[in-house]
Enzyme design. Structure first.
Site, PDB file in Angstrom:
ATOM      1  N   ASP A 102      25.458  69.783 116.553  1.00  0.00           N
ATOM      2  CA  ASP A 102      24.154  69.665 117.200  1.00  0.00           C
ATOM      3  C   ASP A 102      24.242  69.502 118.707  1.00  0.00           C
ATOM      4  OD1 ASP A 102      25.114  66.883 116.847  1.00  0.00           O
ATOM      5  OD2 ASP A 102      23.137  66.337 117.635  1.00  0.00           O
ATOM      6  N   GLU A 152      24.160  65.350 128.268  1.00  0.00           N
ATOM      7  CA  GLU A 152      24.427  65.940 126.958  1.00  0.00           C
ATOM      8  C   GLU A 152      23.385  67.003 126.661  1.00  0.00           C
ATOM      9  OE1 GLU A 152      25.986  64.568 122.582  1.00  0.00           O
ATOM     10  OE2 GLU A 152      24.600  63.230 123.617  1.00  0.00           O
ATOM     11  N   ASP A 205      29.160  66.395 120.036  1.00  0.00           N
ATOM     12  CA  ASP A 205      30.084  65.832 119.057  1.00  0.00           C
ATOM     13  C   ASP A 205      30.261  66.815 117.909  1.00  0.00           C
ATOM     14  OD1 ASP A 205      27.690  65.674 117.726  1.00  0.00           O
ATOM     15  OD2 ASP A 205      27.482  63.508 117.897  1.00  0.00           O
TER      16      ASP A 205
END
Length: 528
Positions: A94, A492, A97
């Site tokens: 997603d 992120e 990670d």
């Protein structure tokens, strides 16, 4: 997704906002309209479109195909599902990670499919339709595997806690790959509903080019919807491992309405429309007035889809309920445009929509998409949007969506493109394990769980691999951005950030091309 996602921090000095904002819950905060900065940089929507689709190849899990364009990635997660005796190889990571979370993955595929349904011609003209279809199919192929029987859907591979303990390339993964599922005894109507929506929407996309695959997707979508509707419950209540990362705060009723409406679009079967109509009130479809649209909260997207049905003669019998859906859809749109007599979406000083501090760009990209879709709808139906602040035509709506996209692409106080790899300046230290460590293709030497933290995470240097097409979390409520790998709230990126922009880039590219064509054909006029 960073380990610290258990906490949310707010930006406006007021009491913390709930995870999604309901109309009339908070005191009225009037935000005046601030123009997006014009840096004078030419915007290349075609380049942004190409790069946005590249990003999904960076996020692939499983055995990579021969035509993989992102060459710093390699095969990963090849034993996913093995412990449980099921093949769960494939799908998408997603974010930064290596957990495969079902709910955001399904929403990503729903949005990619919707963007192709709405803007297929524009994407095709730009030469990117094949890549868009590949991005969708990479997700739906995985969903077919994960739906192993009518009432079983594998919801997650890996878990956030153990995954976040390590900083290593996906090709080197040593973390738990335990898989988790929903079933009759552990229901998850939200996850089943969203996965049904994704597969139904994708079935529309593939209906002409791959009818057998389209039919297969539709079969899975119908089974998943029936499962989610019959065995009701929130997936995070029956699968605690996801609660700190992708908790379904809005519940499952929005996903059931959303899934039913996509099944109606895919099948033209009246029973699905009747479900959307009959449950409109008790499931909140005509009740909640929203200011955000996201992987968790589907109401605004649902309401806009329902509103578009009003122009078709065959839906007149449901006119009253569909009008209520439209009223709530227009609340969302007007709140983005700062034209509600009450609650509007906050903006940064330079005009970027700002919902919350953490990964705010996800809300900007979905807003830009819904505004663009509704602008086209108003143009084609010769209507205007009615807000408390007056009527708004399709050009003004599209113009505001464009301003948000242009901010993303560099027209902002930081002169920073928040789409990685686009333009002269973009985030160089994206919070992403694979991008921040030397490519497996360059160095196949094993990099251990904590070795990545020791040798790569804290480096001041830019990431060795550019995560092209990723839309990072973006600036704070004052337009400030700090390009640090540890600043996960801002640096992120997630798949559902980029997905809604694919069609918007294609639409704006078409619009720029038309403007250029019109200017070229203008007659020469003497000036005095």
């Amino acid at each position: 997704m960073a380990m610290e996602k258990k906490q949310q921090h707010q930006c406006y000095g007021a009491a913390p906002k709930p995870t999604f904002r309901f109309a009339k819950q908070w005191a009225v905060l009037l935000i005046s309209i601030f123009p997006i900065l014009n840096t004078g940089l030419a915007v290349d929507y075609g380049d942004a479109l190409k790069k946005s689709l590249l990003y999904f190849e960076s996020q692939r899990s499983g055995r990579l195909p021969y035509n993989q364009r992102v060459t710093w990635r390699h095969h990963s997660g090849l034993t996913d599902g093995l412990e449980q005796g099921v093949d769960l190889v494939g799908g998408y990571y997603d974010a930064g990670d290596h957990v495969k979370f079902g709910l955001p993955m399904a929403f990503t595929v729903t949005m990619l499919s919707w963007t192709v349904i709405e803007f297929q011609h524009q994407i095709a003209v730009a030469g990117e339709l094949e890549h868009a279809l590949e991005a969708i199919k990479w997700g739906t192929d995985y969903f077919i595997k994960a739906h192993t029987s009518p009432n079983v859907l594998w919801a997650e591979v890996g878990d956030g806690d153990t995954d976040h303990y390590c900083w290593q390339r996906p090709e080197d993964m040593t973390t738990s790959r335990q898989a988790y599922r929903i079933d009759e005894n552990n229901p998850g109507s939200d996850l089943a509903g969203e996965t049904a929506a994704a597969m139904a929407a994708a079935s529309i996309v593939f209906k002409k080019t791959n009818p057998h695959y389209s039919h297969l997707l539709l079969h899975h979508a119908q089974q998943l919807f029936e499962f989610g509707d019959k065995y009701r419950g929130k997936y995070d209540e029956n699968m605690g491992v996801v609660k700190s990362y992708y908790a379904s705060v809005s519940g499952y009723k929005d996903e059931l309405l959303w899934g039913a409406l996509w099944l109606y679009k895919a099948t033209d079967n009246e029973k699905y429309l009747e479900y959307v109509i009959n449950n409109a009130h008790c499931f909140g479809g005509t009740g909640w007035a929203m200011e955000e649209f996201s992987w968790d909260v589907k109401y605004a997207g649902l309401q806009i889809m329902a509103a578009k049905l009003l122009v078709e003669e065959k839906h007149r019998e449901h006119g009253d309920t569909l009008e209520q859906y439209r009223s709530k859809a227009e609340h969302y749109l007007c709140s983005c445009l700062n034209k509600n007599n009450g609650t509007n979406v906050n903006r940064t000083p330079s005009g970027l929509l700002h919902i919350r501090q953490w990964n705010n760009m996800q809300y900007v990209s979905t807003a830009a998409f819904l505004l663009t879709v509704y602008s086209d709808f108003l143009l084609n139906s010769n209507q205007k949007l009615k807000c408390h602040g007056g009527s708004v035509d399709h050009e003004e709506i599209l113009g505001f969506a464009k301003s948000q996209v242009d901010y993303i692409l560099g027209s902002n106080p930081m002169n920073m493109s928040y789409l990685v790899g686009y333009g002269p300046k973009y985030p160089a230290r994206v919070h992403h394990r694979g991008a921040s460590i030397v490519s497996y293709r360059e160095n196949k030497g094993f990099i251990g769980c904590t070795q990545g933290y020791d040798n790569w995470y804290g480096r001041e240097e830019p990431n060795p691999n550019v995560l092209v097409g990723a839309l990072v979390g973006g600036p704070d409520c004052q337009d400030n951005f700090t390009d640090q790998r540890s600043n996960y709230m801002q640096t992120e990126a997630c798949t559902y950030n980029t997905a809604p922009l694919v069609g918007v880039f294609a639409k704006l590219l078409q619009m720029e091309g038309q403007k250029s064509h019109d200017n070229h054909n203008q007659p020469l006029v003497a000036s005095y």
